[in-house]
Enzyme design. Structure first.
Site, PDB file in Angstrom:
ATOM      1  N   VAL A 265       5.576  -5.761  -3.410  1.00 12.89           N
ATOM      2  CA  VAL A 265       6.564  -4.679  -3.445  1.00 12.89           C
ATOM      3  C   VAL A 265       7.556  -4.900  -4.594  1.00 12.89           C
ATOM      4  O   VAL A 265       7.840  -3.990  -5.384  1.00 12.89           O
ATOM      5  CB  VAL A 265       7.290  -4.571  -2.080  1.00 12.89           C
ATOM      6  CG1 VAL A 265       8.377  -3.524  -2.134  1.00 12.89           C
ATOM      7  CG2 VAL A 265       6.290  -4.259  -0.971  1.00 12.89           C
TER       8      VAL A 265
ATOM      9  N   GLY B 128       6.819 -10.599  -4.323  1.00 17.07           N
ATOM     10  CA  GLY B 128       5.470 -10.208  -3.878  1.00 17.07           C
ATOM     11  C   GLY B 128       5.107  -8.825  -4.405  1.00 17.07           C
ATOM     12  O   GLY B 128       5.703  -8.317  -5.355  1.00 17.07           O
TER      13      GLY B 128
ATOM     14  N   ASP C 181       0.724  -6.031   4.581  1.00 19.29           N
ATOM     15  CA  ASP C 181       2.178  -6.179   4.695  1.00 19.29           C
ATOM     16  C   ASP C 181       2.455  -7.599   4.171  1.00 19.29           C
ATOM     17  O   ASP C 181       1.618  -8.131   3.419  1.00 19.29           O
ATOM     18  CB  ASP C 181       2.636  -5.983   6.161  1.00 19.29           C
ATOM     19  CG  ASP C 181       4.129  -5.736   6.289  1.00 19.29           C
ATOM     20  OD1 ASP C 181       4.566  -4.585   6.139  1.00 19.29           O
ATOM     21  OD2 ASP C 181       4.895  -6.708   6.511  1.00 19.29           O
TER      22      ASP C 181
ATOM     23  N   GLY D  39      12.723 -10.890  -3.674  1.00 22.98           N
ATOM     24  CA  GLY D  39      11.296 -11.031  -3.441  1.00 22.98           C
ATOM     25  C   GLY D  39      10.545 -11.149  -4.754  1.00 22.98           C
ATOM     26  O   GLY D  39      11.106 -10.933  -5.846  1.00 22.98           O
TER      27      GLY D  39
ATOM     28  N   LYS E  46       1.459  -1.276  14.011  1.00 26.26           N
ATOM     29  CA  LYS E  46       1.671  -2.487  13.204  1.00 26.26           C
ATOM     30  C   LYS E  46       0.962  -3.641  13.892  1.00 26.26           C
ATOM     31  O   LYS E  46       0.786  -3.644  15.107  1.00 26.26           O
ATOM     32  CB  LYS E  46       3.181  -2.794  13.144  1.00 26.26           C
ATOM     33  CG  LYS E  46       3.558  -3.631  11.953  1.00 26.26           C
ATOM     34  CD  LYS E  46       3.750  -2.767  10.728  1.00 26.26           C
ATOM     35  CE  LYS E  46       3.982  -3.573   9.485  1.00 26.26           C
ATOM     36  NZ  LYS E  46       4.395  -2.700   8.363  1.00 26.26           N
TER      37      LYS E  46
HETATM   38  N1  GLU Z   1       3.055  -2.384   5.368  1.00 29.67           N
HETATM   39  C1  GLU Z   1       3.388  -1.193   4.666  1.00 29.67           C
HETATM   40  C2  GLU Z   1       4.551  -0.523   5.343  1.00 29.67           C
HETATM   41  O1  GLU Z   1       5.403  -1.188   5.875  1.00 29.67           O
HETATM   42  C3  GLU Z   1       2.183  -0.299   4.397  1.00 29.67           C
HETATM   43  C4  GLU Z   1       1.464   0.177   5.609  1.00 29.67           C
HETATM   44  C5  GLU Z   1       0.175   0.950   5.323  1.00 29.67           C
HETATM   45  O2  GLU Z   1      -0.166   1.151   4.162  1.00 29.67           O
HETATM   46  O3  GLU Z   1      -0.463   1.331   6.298  1.00 29.67           O
HETATM   47  O4  GLU Z   1       4.703   0.669   5.309  1.00 29.67           O
END
Ligand code: GLU
Length: 445
Positions: A239, A237, A164, A235, A124
């Protein structure tokens, strides 16, 4: 495995990193029985090795705003665990991002990616950059400056970032444009790319769609159907948008969305126009949901409150960590909520999870329910590697299969003596096994 001792060590080694400690605590408490039954994990000190990230990069990001003033931000990439594949996980741009945030997210990602059935390790990254109120030009300059450092540490078989919070299609475009220039290659080093330049169809929808498929599976397992159910979503966004879209398509009625300024209550439920407007709200860079109530008659804006006070059959947290606390959980239980789906990463506090499970509410943890996002990122990596583009039907079928497999694993490892399915335990144990066994096979290195 001595959970108390490992947690005390994690706390001592990572002072002030409460989110990381919260994430580790939940995993350790739920896998301890399984680890005790399988002594090979202790023999190889697997848990102690898993709570320590492989490496962390921290760097300075300097850029110029539209007024010509110099800005300084902090950038990070946490490469947590690559036992089962290249590091994989999103980038978060938000003013409250710290190393603690990214360590908790990287740790969670390791288990989540293992659940997807695809060969992806956990990582991350991100920055304390605040996109709120920035022009597109400023966002581009920041992304370029960020990538001019990050590109040294990533690669299509090494570490593959994605989006993200605060990082969507626009930011991935600016980041990828710079990567491609600096690395002199056009490989799929980021996922969430545009469909015209290597992206996968359905990637923007995947997290929300996958979460709703997971909800469908949970309901089915309990003899119920999503059709006709009311849903509160937090939210607004990417998601939340995907979840609202798929839930509506399957006949549920989504009556709430929310932002940092409050929530929208729309008893009539979402429709195509309202769902599309969520995208406009996000693109405005203002991070508020209030204009929704001005635009659509019948929608009410409730300032400063969370949607969990609204009665519904299903609650889906799609905003940020710890957005649903113990008091919110008690309110949901009082209102007779059937199912709570944590879609944001660690969207519920430990208290909230405890309350919901005690009341036997059907509860999905984020690392299972939101795995469809990174899952389709994995499919994007496969398409890039074979220089092909799959159809929407093909991607959707694979996403469905992934969510089904995650659900089956949760049931397999999480069903308790009284028949209650502890999806948190199921997800953590199933995610753990694959990474832990791989680490043993790979040796101490
Ligand atoms: N940020 C997203 C997660 O928390 C997607 C991560 C990705 O696609 O690599 O899983």
């Amino acid at each position: 495995m001595d959970v108390k001792k490992i947690l005390a060590d994690v706390k001592a080694k990572n002072p002030g990193q409460d989110l990381f400690l919260q994430a580790v605590t939940e995993v350790l408490e739920t896998i301890q029985d399984y680890v005790k039954e399988n002594p090979k994990y202790d023999d190889h000190k697997i848990v102690e090795r898993m709570v320590e990230p492989d490496r962390i990069y921290q760097f300075k990001v300097e850029w110029m705003n539209d007024k010509g003033e110099i800005q300084i931000n902090r950038g990070y990439r946490v490469q947590f665990n690559n036992a089962i594949g290249p590091y994989k996980g999103g980038l978060r741009f938000a003013p409250n991002v710290t190393l603690d945030t990214l360590k908790f997210l990287g740790f969670e990602q390791t288990f989540k990616n293992s659940l997807t059935t695809l060969p992806m390790g956990g990582g991350k990254g991100g920055s304390d950059f605040d996109p709120k109120g920035k022009s597109d030009n400023e966002i581009m300059h920041f992304c370029q400056a960020f990538m001019s450092e990050l590109f040294k540490y990533i690669g299509p078989d090494r570490d593959v970032p994605a989006g993200d919070i605060g990082v969507g299609g626009r930011e991935i475009g600016f980041l990828y444009g710079m990567y491609k220039k600096l690395a002199s290659e056009n490989t799929g080093v980021l996922t969430g790319k545009g469909a015209g330049w290597g992206g996968s169809i359905l990637r923007p929808e995947a997290t929300g769609f996958g979460a709703v498929y997971f909800v469908e599976d949970m309901l089915k397992k309990h003899g119920m159907d999503i059709k006709g159910k009311t849903v509160t979503v937090s939210g607004f966004g990417n998601v939340a948008w995907g979840a609202a879209k798929k839930a509506t398509e399957l006949g549920a009625k989504v009556i709430c969305i929310s932002g940092p300024d409050g929530y929208i209550l729309d008893e009539a439920g979402m429709n195509d126009a309202k769902i599309d407007y969520m995208l406009e709200l996000r693109a405005s860079n203002n991070n508020v949901v209030k204009p929704f109530a001005t635009k659509f008659k019948g929608a009410k804006f409730v300032a400063g409150k969370k949607p969990w006070e609204v009665k519904s059959d299903i609650a889906m947290s799609c905003a940020i960590q710890n957005e649903l606390n113990g008091d919110d959980a008690k309110m949901l239980i009082k209102n007779g909520t059937t199912l709570v789906c944590e879609v944001s990463n660690m969207g519920c506090t430990a208290d909230a999870v405890h309350e919901l499970q005690k009341a036997k509410v059907i509860f999905a943890p984020g690392k299972a329910a939101n795995a469809g996002g990174v899952g389709v990122s994995g499919l994007e990596m496969s398409q890039n590697a074979e220089h092909l583009h799959w159809t929407a039907a093909e991607v959707d079928e694979r996403l469905h299969a992934m969510m089904k497999s995650i659900h089956e694993n949760c049931v397999k490892y999480g069903t308790e003596k009284d028949g209650y399915i502890n999806y948190v335990k199921g997800a953590n144990v199933a995610g753990f096994i694959k990474v832990a066994d791989s680490m043993i096979e790979l040796g101490v290195c």
